[in-house]
Motif scaffolding. Structure first.
Motif, PDB file in Angstrom:
ATOM      1  N   UNK A 107       0.842  -1.197   0.000  1.00  0.00           N
ATOM      2  CA  UNK A 107       0.000   0.000   0.000  1.00  0.00           C
ATOM      3  C   UNK A 107       0.878   1.248   0.000  1.00  0.00           C
ATOM      4  N   UNK A 108       0.266   2.368  -0.329  1.00  0.00           N
ATOM      5  CA  UNK A 108       0.980   3.642  -0.305  1.00  0.00           C
ATOM      6  C   UNK A 108       0.478   4.594   0.770  1.00  0.00           C
ATOM      7  N   UNK A 109      -0.747   4.391   1.228  1.00  0.00           N
ATOM      8  CA  UNK A 109      -1.295   5.269   2.263  1.00  0.00           C
ATOM      9  C   UNK A 109      -2.245   4.476   3.148  1.00  0.00           C
ATOM     10  N   UNK A 110      -2.014   4.549   4.446  1.00  0.00           N
ATOM     11  CA  UNK A 110      -2.966   4.030   5.425  1.00  0.00           C
ATOM     12  C   UNK A 110      -3.362   5.181   6.336  1.00  0.00           C
ATOM     13  N   UNK A 111      -4.652   5.401   6.457  1.00  0.00           N
ATOM     14  CA  UNK A 111      -5.166   6.469   7.307  1.00  0.00           C
ATOM     15  C   UNK A 111      -5.699   5.876   8.602  1.00  0.00           C
ATOM     16  N   UNK A 112      -5.271   6.433   9.720  1.00  0.00           N
ATOM     17  CA  UNK A 112      -5.783   6.005  11.005  1.00  0.00           C
ATOM     18  C   UNK A 112      -7.167   6.579  11.248  1.00  0.00           C
ATOM     19  N   UNK A 113      -8.179   5.742  11.164  1.00  0.00           N
ATOM     20  CA  UNK A 113      -9.567   6.186  11.366  1.00  0.00           C
ATOM     21  C   UNK A 113      -9.834   6.271  12.860  1.00  0.00           C
ATOM     22  N   UNK A 114     -10.237   7.453  13.310  1.00  0.00           N
ATOM     23  CA  UNK A 114     -10.405   7.700  14.739  1.00  0.00           C
ATOM     24  C   UNK A 114     -11.647   7.007  15.290  1.00  0.00           C
ATOM     25  N   UNK A 115     -11.430   6.186  16.316  1.00  0.00           N
ATOM     26  CA  UNK A 115     -12.509   5.500  17.012  1.00  0.00           C
ATOM     27  C   UNK A 115     -12.486   5.950  18.463  1.00  0.00           C
ATOM     28  N   UNK A 116     -13.556   6.592  18.914  1.00  0.00           N
ATOM     29  CA  UNK A 116     -13.573   7.098  20.279  1.00  0.00           C
ATOM     30  C   UNK A 116     -14.998   7.228  20.784  1.00  0.00           C
ATOM     31  N   UNK A 117     -15.192   6.903  22.058  1.00  0.00           N
ATOM     32  CA  UNK A 117     -16.475   7.140  22.701  1.00  0.00           C
ATOM     33  C   UNK A 117     -16.364   8.262  23.739  1.00  0.00           C
ATOM     34  N   UNK A 118     -15.236   8.967  23.716  1.00  0.00           N
ATOM     35  CA  UNK A 118     -15.037  10.095  24.626  1.00  0.00           C
ATOM     36  C   UNK A 118     -15.500  11.375  23.951  1.00  0.00           C
ATOM     37  N   UNK A 119     -16.500  11.997  24.519  1.00  0.00           N
ATOM     38  CA  UNK A 119     -17.097  13.186  23.918  1.00  0.00           C
ATOM     39  C   UNK A 119     -16.085  14.311  23.780  1.00  0.00           C
ATOM     40  N   UNK A 120     -15.249  14.480  24.811  1.00  0.00           N
ATOM     41  CA  UNK A 120     -14.282  15.570  24.777  1.00  0.00           C
ATOM     42  C   UNK A 120     -13.148  15.310  23.805  1.00  0.00           C
ATOM     43  N   UNK A 121     -12.893  14.042  23.492  1.00  0.00           N
ATOM     44  CA  UNK A 121     -11.810  13.725  22.567  1.00  0.00           C
ATOM     45  C   UNK A 121     -12.168  14.112  21.142  1.00  0.00           C
ATOM     46  N   UNK A 122     -13.403  13.848  20.765  1.00  0.00           N
ATOM     47  CA  UNK A 122     -13.834  14.083  19.382  1.00  0.00           C
ATOM     48  C   UNK A 122     -15.131  14.868  19.445  1.00  0.00           C
ATOM     49  N   UNK A 123     -15.005  16.171  19.533  1.00  0.00           N
ATOM     50  CA  UNK A 123     -16.146  17.035  19.766  1.00  0.00           C
ATOM     51  C   UNK A 123     -17.174  16.932  18.642  1.00  0.00           C
ATOM     52  N   UNK A 124     -18.466  17.071  18.983  1.00  0.00           N
ATOM     53  CA  UNK A 124     -19.524  16.916  17.983  1.00  0.00           C
ATOM     54  C   UNK A 124     -19.337  17.824  16.768  1.00  0.00           C
ATOM     55  N   UNK A 125     -18.897  19.071  16.998  1.00  0.00           N
ATOM     56  CA  UNK A 125     -18.687  19.981  15.867  1.00  0.00           C
ATOM     57  C   UNK A 125     -17.616  19.485  14.929  1.00  0.00           C
ATOM     58  N   UNK A 126     -16.506  18.987  15.493  1.00  0.00           N
ATOM     59  CA  UNK A 126     -15.440  18.442  14.667  1.00  0.00           C
ATOM     60  C   UNK A 126     -15.887  17.169  13.950  1.00  0.00           C
ATOM     61  N   UNK A 127     -16.645  16.343  14.662  1.00  0.00           N
ATOM     62  CA  UNK A 127     -17.125  15.095  14.065  1.00  0.00           C
ATOM     63  C   UNK A 127     -18.048  15.379  12.879  1.00  0.00           C
ATOM     64  N   UNK A 128     -18.980  16.325  13.068  1.00  0.00           N
ATOM     65  CA  UNK A 128     -19.911  16.674  11.984  1.00  0.00           C
ATOM     66  C   UNK A 128     -19.168  17.280  10.800  1.00  0.00           C
ATOM     67  N   UNK A 129     -18.242  18.209  11.107  1.00  0.00           N
ATOM     68  CA  UNK A 129     -17.485  18.839  10.025  1.00  0.00           C
ATOM     69  C   UNK A 129     -16.669  17.837   9.241  1.00  0.00           C
ATOM     70  N   UNK A 130     -16.068  16.876   9.944  1.00  0.00           N
ATOM     71  CA  UNK A 130     -15.277  15.853   9.277  1.00  0.00           C
ATOM     72  C   UNK A 130     -16.148  15.005   8.361  1.00  0.00           C
ATOM     73  N   UNK A 131     -17.311  14.611   8.852  1.00  0.00           N
ATOM     74  CA  UNK A 131     -18.208  13.804   8.027  1.00  0.00           C
ATOM     75  C   UNK A 131     -18.661  14.564   6.789  1.00  0.00           C
ATOM     76  N   UNK A 132     -18.987  15.838   6.970  1.00  0.00           N
ATOM     77  CA  UNK A 132     -19.461  16.634   5.840  1.00  0.00           C
ATOM     78  C   UNK A 132     -18.361  16.822   4.796  1.00  0.00           C
ATOM     79  N   UNK A 133     -17.164  17.213   5.247  1.00  0.00           N
ATOM     80  CA  UNK A 133     -16.074  17.473   4.315  1.00  0.00           C
ATOM     81  C   UNK A 133     -15.567  16.175   3.682  1.00  0.00           C
ATOM     82  N   UNK A 134     -15.492  15.102   4.479  1.00  0.00           N
ATOM     83  CA  UNK A 134     -15.106  13.809   3.918  1.00  0.00           C
ATOM     84  C   UNK A 134     -16.125  13.347   2.883  1.00  0.00           C
TER      85      UNK A 134
END
Length: 310
Positions: A107-134
């Protein structure tokens, strides 16, 4: 990891509270790897802490993660590159498995997909923005990326040395993903734990400001990498606008036989002409883009695959 030279790249800005642990975790996970910390104008003791932890410390004075990554990719030579944010949110222990997978599956690229159940680790705004932009990138460039904005990447030498790295800030993750998608490189996702930032550090990512910059970067990449569809849509919009402006006047002319609307006619004609020019621009730039893509592909092919004998 065999005979491959592995380099861990850690961009750092005011990470004194986390950098020693991050360096130590990667040293424990990859004892033979060279660990580089590139400081980006930190105002605290990041440099001293990184050096004391045993990292190779260098600096990049131009502010922004994109500038740091560009400098790293230019300065460092290795067979496998591991790029990770230095804020102690990503799982260093996952690096050996990701690097082994890159090598074993060529392979040439492996992306670490973030898995977390900690609300403060992956804030809802960042999570939504990531999903939208991705989602935007998946729709336009290809449905092969789950977490486009992840700061944890494992890359081959041929990927790194063919990557132009034109971004200045956090848009660099988008550029990395689109580079792989546009060249149709072998890539994969790998689930990794994602946790809260170390105490005493704070996120450098602004949900709205950086989200807007990333959105603008996606638009720029569409223009640069898909010029014909981009300028065709512009042309279509201009022609439709011309029709909207001209249609009422044309109906009035058909009903009365009078046409005292020279300005409207000139405007509508001008819009159509600009639309035609836009379409021609897209056709010309599509040829230029194809040439650029071929050059990047040739640069990529100069280097051996990760799984080949060194």
């Amino acid at each position: 990891m065999g005979r491959e030279r592995v380099a861990v790249l850690l961009p750092a800005y005011d990470e004194e509270g986390a950098i020693a642990k991050v360096v130590g975790d990667f040293r424990a996970a990859l004892p033979d790897a060279a660990i580089y910390v590139y400081d980006n104008n930190s105002r605290d003791g990041t440099i001293e802490a990184a050096r004391a932890a045993g990292a190779i410390v260098r600096t990049e004075p131009q502010q922004g993660k994109g500038h740091v990554v560009r400098r790293m990719f230019a300065d460092i030579d290795a067979d496998i590159f591991i790029l990770c944010d230095a804020d102690d949110t990503y799982e260093a222990a996952a690096a050996p498995a990701m690097a082994a997978r890159l090598r074993d599956e060529n392979l040439d690229l492996i992306t670490g997909v973030r898995i977390s159940d900690q609300k403060e680790a992956y804030r809802p705004g960042h999570r939504f923005g990531n999903r939208m932009l991705t989602g935007m990138v998946r729709m336009i460039f290809g449905d092969r990326a789950k977490d486009m904005l992840s700061g944890y990447r494992v890359m081959s030498r041929r990927f790194v040395k063919s990557f132009p790295a034109l971004s200045r800030g956090f848009e660099i993750e988008t550029e990395l993903t689109v580079h792989a998608l546009e060249l149709q490189l072998p890539m994969a996702d790998h689930d990794t734990a994602y946790s809260e930032r170390a105490e005493g550090t704070e996120s450098k990512l602004s949900t709205f400001r950086d989200g807007a910059r990333i959105g603008a970067k996606i638009l720029t990449l569409v223009k640069d990498e898909r010029p014909l569809p981009f300028f065709s849509l512009v042309a279509l919009g201009l022609v439709l606008l011309a029709l909207i402006i001209a249609t009422p006047r044309l109906i009035e002319f058909l009903n009365t036989g009078l046409f005292p609307f020279v300005g409207t006619a000139v405007l509508a004609t001008g819009l159509v002409m600009v639309g035609v020019i836009s379409l021609a621009t897209g056709l010309i730039l599509s040829t230029v883009t194809q040439g650029r893509r071929e050059m990047k592909r040739l640069a990529y092919l100069r280097h051996a695959a990760p799984g080949d004998d060194q």
